[in-house]
Design an enzyme around this catalytic site. Structure first.
Site, PDB file in Angstrom:
ATOM      1  N   HIS A  50      13.890  -9.641  33.459  1.00 27.34           N
ATOM      2  CA  HIS A  50      14.142 -11.423  32.463  1.00 27.34           C
ATOM      3  C   HIS A  50      14.131  -9.942  31.005  1.00 27.34           C
ATOM      4  O   HIS A  50      13.044  -9.992  30.644  1.00 27.34           O
ATOM      5  CB  HIS A  50      13.179 -11.969  32.752  1.00 27.34           C
ATOM      6  CG  HIS A  50      13.664 -12.944  32.057  1.00 27.34           C
ATOM      7  ND1 HIS A  50      13.447 -13.470  30.361  1.00 27.34           N
ATOM      8  CD2 HIS A  50      15.014 -14.278  32.206  1.00 27.34           C
ATOM      9  CE1 HIS A  50      13.627 -14.708  29.747  1.00 27.34           C
ATOM     10  NE2 HIS A  50      14.544 -15.240  31.252  1.00 27.34           N
ATOM     11  N   PHE A  51      15.140  -9.819  30.676  1.00 26.04           N
ATOM     12  CA  PHE A  51      16.265  -8.780  31.032  1.00 26.04           C
ATOM     13  C   PHE A  51      15.847  -6.977  31.209  1.00 26.04           C
ATOM     14  O   PHE A  51      15.659  -6.919  29.863  1.00 26.04           O
ATOM     15  CB  PHE A  51      16.768  -9.601  29.741  1.00 26.04           C
ATOM     16  CG  PHE A  51      17.139 -10.754  30.189  1.00 26.04           C
ATOM     17  CD1 PHE A  51      18.080 -11.778  31.035  1.00 26.04           C
ATOM     18  CD2 PHE A  51      16.821 -12.213  29.122  1.00 26.04           C
ATOM     19  CE1 PHE A  51      18.079 -13.301  31.184  1.00 26.04           C
ATOM     20  CE2 PHE A  51      16.867 -13.236  28.946  1.00 26.04           C
ATOM     21  CZ  PHE A  51      17.420 -13.693  29.834  1.00 26.04           C
TER      22      PHE A  51
END
Length: 149
Positions: A50-51
């Protein structure tokens, strides 16, 4: 900054453990308000997905961090020692800016209503004094679940 509660003292109050314990220490605590700190680091597992290339602390984990601060406040009250605090609802959640590794989140949780074992609180997460998220929590205090069954 003087810490009024260390991470180990926090772990003695709430049941959360790594990798889901997000409170590094408590800055201040009064009858109805707490300010706690979450240091966001690149080493957290969540950043693996993420991410990648643009690590962002998920909004749901910001809310969880706020809820954990609230649990500390609630469970330090004499009448609730040894019990559990649960989220009953989250309303009016707003995310104002992203939180990234290196940020220090200050988590403010203030009880605005409390009747019996149900209450309402307003919560704010800040980074560098700027609001990154706000929400209203409904919480319920109940017996701790028996983990031995």
């Amino acid at each position: 900054m003087t810490k009024v509660m260390t991470a180990q003292e926090v772990a003695n109050i709430i049941p959360n453990r790594y990798p889901i314990l997000f409170i590094d220490y408590v800055d201040e605590i009064t009858e109805n308000k707490i300010v706690a700190t979450k240091n966001v680091t690149i080493n957290e597992q969540v950043f693996n997905g993420h991410f990648p290339g643009n690590p962002t602390f998920p909004g749901v984990l910001i809310l969880e961090s706020l809820a954990q601060a609230g649990s500390i406040l609630i469970l330090t009250k004499d009448e609730f020692k040894g019990k559990m605090a649960y989220i009953g609802g989250i309303d009016k959640a707003k995310f104002r800016q992203k939180v990234t590794p290196g940020d220090v989140m200050k988590l403010e949780f203030e009880i605005t209503k409390f009747r019996g074992k149900v209450g309402i609180a307003s919560a704010t997460a800040l980074v560098d004094g700027k609001k990154v998220a706000t929400a209203e929590f409904t919480f319920i205090v109940d017996e701790a679940a028996d983990q031995t069954k």
